[in-house]
Design an enzyme around this catalytic site. Structure first.
Site, PDB file in Angstrom:
ATOM      1  N   GLU A   4     -57.451 -14.590   0.680  1.00 35.69           N
ATOM      2  CA  GLU A   4     -58.835 -14.717   1.150  1.00 35.69           C
ATOM      3  C   GLU A   4     -59.832 -14.285   0.066  1.00 35.69           C
ATOM      4  O   GLU A   4     -61.032 -14.539   0.191  1.00 35.69           O
ATOM      5  CB  GLU A   4     -59.057 -13.832   2.382  1.00 35.69           C
ATOM      6  CG  GLU A   4     -58.217 -14.223   3.604  1.00 35.69           C
ATOM      7  CD  GLU A   4     -58.309 -13.166   4.707  1.00 35.69           C
ATOM      8  OE1 GLU A   4     -59.120 -12.218   4.554  1.00 35.69           O
ATOM      9  OE2 GLU A   4     -57.575 -13.282   5.694  1.00 35.69           O
TER      10      GLU A   4
ATOM     11  N   ASP B 147     -44.535   0.497  -1.403  1.00 38.05           N
ATOM     12  CA  ASP B 147     -43.445   1.467  -1.349  1.00 38.05           C
ATOM     13  C   ASP B 147     -42.415   1.042  -0.300  1.00 38.05           C
ATOM     14  O   ASP B 147     -42.763   0.587   0.789  1.00 38.05           O
ATOM     15  CB  ASP B 147     -44.033   2.838  -0.981  1.00 38.05           C
ATOM     16  CG  ASP B 147     -43.023   3.956  -1.055  1.00 38.05           C
ATOM     17  OD1 ASP B 147     -42.476   4.178  -2.143  1.00 38.05           O
ATOM     18  OD2 ASP B 147     -42.785   4.602  -0.020  1.00 38.05           O
TER      19      ASP B 147
END
Length: 546
Positions: free
Chosen positions: A263, A212
């Site tokens: 990751e 957002d």
């Protein structure tokens, strides 16, 4: 069943369906949609043919702004259920080949977040206050806001606090509602907390984040006064240098977040809500080491005119392609007037203004539906990723006759009703024509009142009905996949002035944005937004030909 879950770079061609949870499906009869309700309706989304689900905010919140005021980033608001409900929804979606993207709101927190409560309690010049943008006021006694910035929702972007001893204190910045204080993203403490938040949801198995206000977060040094371009829109869009939008420092944040996502196994994505112009500047958010996608608001705001559409499509493909990213295409979401209504108004009201009983103009619903379907057919034939907002597959118009007492958008409240805001596109959607609340809620309760005509738009009233908007969407999404349009290239064809035509994936797409029927090229109609044939393409109609 969608196949994108098993492919690399799935986001480059995906159709992503936005669920606004409070208005999607209510499982417990309290009138507010919830995560269990979404879980119960997943089969409808796989039947529709989308690849991923984006969930608008469901995290703990006092709900002053529809959940975009977060009080706990690592839990589910009881209004929507529990973390167990989320896990069940995630499993159910993955079992169906649907990916799940969650909304993340990093520009600001709720004023009820513990971080802000601790900041107020700690007092001036404390490390806790440094999490947010507190500043001394101007004037002899600090009685004036620190600068002239205005809130997106209307009124000043600053609120003055009262200190524990009762004296007037510093002011805090809130680009949105006063219940949404902006975080200070120059603070390493804030950055580390959000790395932890990202990992919390990634560890649960989410496939990405819609971020957002992704063009906010970093503010210009010194917080200089700024008067926005009145044509730029409340969420930005100015081509100018705005001290609280699109500052260069935001890119450092997303490079850091990209490393966190990498990751993890499977391809997880970052999607930017960035109201930035021109599109070449917006494309900076999706460079190879930053975010994966950015909403194409330039396309969303383009009128239903052939010349303007061709221009924005070319600009989009060039801008995003230059950084190796797919263009995205979107016509509706929870912040804008639903496109069947918006495209029937020329010009449409500015973003955030909405349509209400006192609006000077109201769209013709039949014209709007015809034009909205034609615009969708054109959009879904373009290469890249597309977004569908819940209920648009039913042809839902903007609800303009909500009574003032029912409205809940902070925009309506902060402007004393001058702007209707976004409630009209957030009315709970209909599922079964004859059921209480049109199948949204078993009890008939609905947090925003549904129009009496909602049953005629219900999913069960359209399912399997030739020519219905639902079956049009199902057919278009299936043909989009079958012909590889999302991974294709477009070749423009010469046409009459009000007509657009291009080739992609072995199909010829022809859109008549005018009112006068035109001749249709030879070919078998694969998808049509409305009645067409006998060599004639009516106005406000798009067809795909083989």
């Amino acid at each position: 069943m969608p196949s994108a879950h098993a492919t690399n770079d799935w986001w480059r061609t995906a159709v992503i369906y936005q669920v606004y949870p409070r208005s999607f499906a209510d499982s417990d009869g309290d009138g507010v949609g919830d995560l269990a309700g979404v879980r119960q309706r997943l089969d409808a989304l796989t039947e529709l043919g989308v690849d991923a689900v984006w969930l608008s905010p469901f995290m703990t919140s006092p709900q002053r702004d529809g959940g975009y005021d977060v009080a706990d980033y690592c839990d589910v608001d009881p209004l929507f259920g529990t973390l167990a409900d989320f896990d069940d929804l995630l499993t159910g979606a993955h079992d169906r080949g649907l990916r799940v993207i969650v909304d993340l709101v990093p520009n600001h927190t709720s004023s009820e977040h513990p971080w802000f409560a601790e900041a107020l309690a700690a007092g001036p010049d404390s490390p806790e206050r440094a999490r947010y943008l507190f500043r001394e006021g101007r004037g002899a006694a600090g009685e004036l806001p620190p600068n002239n910035w205005q809130s997106v929702f209307g009124g000043p972007a600053w609120t003055r606090i009262t200190e524990a001893d009762g004296t007037p204190g510093y002011w805090y910045l809130h680009l949105f509602d006063s219940s949404q204080p902006d975080l200070d993203w120059s603070n390493p403490w804030v950055r580390e907390r959000f790395r932890e938040i990202l990992r919390f949801w990634l560890d649960r198995g989410v496939d990405g984040f819609r971020v957002d206000v992704a063009h906010g977060m970093i503010k210009a040094d010194g917080l200089p006064d700024y008067t926005p371009d009145p044509e730029g829109g409340s969420m930005g869009g100015d081509a100018l240098d705005v001290p609280y939008w699109a500052q260069e420092g935001v890119h450092e944040i997303y490079r850091d977040w990209r490393k966190v996502l990498e990751e993890y196994d499977r391809e997880r994505v970052l999607i930017a809500e960035a109201w930035v112009n021109p599109l070449s500047k917006m494309a900076q958010w999706v460079r190879p080491d930053e975010m994966h996608q950015a909403f194409n608001f330039g396309y969303l705001e383009t009128p239903w005119r052939a010349e303007a559409l061709r221009l924005v499509v070319d600009e989009s493909l060039e801008a995003f392609g230059a950084v190796g990213a797919p263009s995205t295409w979107v016509l509706s979401n929870h912040d804008v007037i639903r496109h069947p209504s918006r495209l029937a108004l020329t010009p449409p009201p500015p973003q955030g203004e909405g349509i209400g009983p006192r609006s000077p103009r109201h769209p013709d619903e039949l014209v709007g539906l015809r034009r909205g379907r034609a615009a969708t057919a054109f959009m879904l034939a373009l290469p890249g990723s597309a977004y569908v907002y819940q209920g648009e597959e039913l042809g839902l118009p903007e609800v303009s006759d909500l009574p003032d007492a029912a409205r809940q958008d902070p925009t309506f409240i902060r402007t004393a009703g001058e702007m209707y805001g976004r409630d009209g596109c957030r009315v709970p959607i209909p599922w079964e024509a004859g059921a209480p609340a049109a199948g949204f809620s078993t009890t008939g309760v609905s947090w925003l009142p549904q129009p009496e005509v909602w049953g005629s738009y219900a999913r069960d009233a359209q399912r399997g009905v030739p020519g219905s908007t639902l079956e049009f969407y199902v057919a278009a999404l299936a043909a989009r996949r079958e012909h590889g349009l999302a991974a294709g290239d477009i070749e423009w064809l010469e046409t009459e002035p009000a007509v657009l035509a291009f080739r992609n994936g072995g199909l010829t797409i022809v859109a008549n944005t005018g009112l006068v029927p035109v001749s249709l090229p030879d070919g078998e109609i694969v998808v049509s937004s409305g009645p067409a044939g006998d060599g004639v393409l009516p106005g406000d109609t798009t067809v795909w030909l083989r």
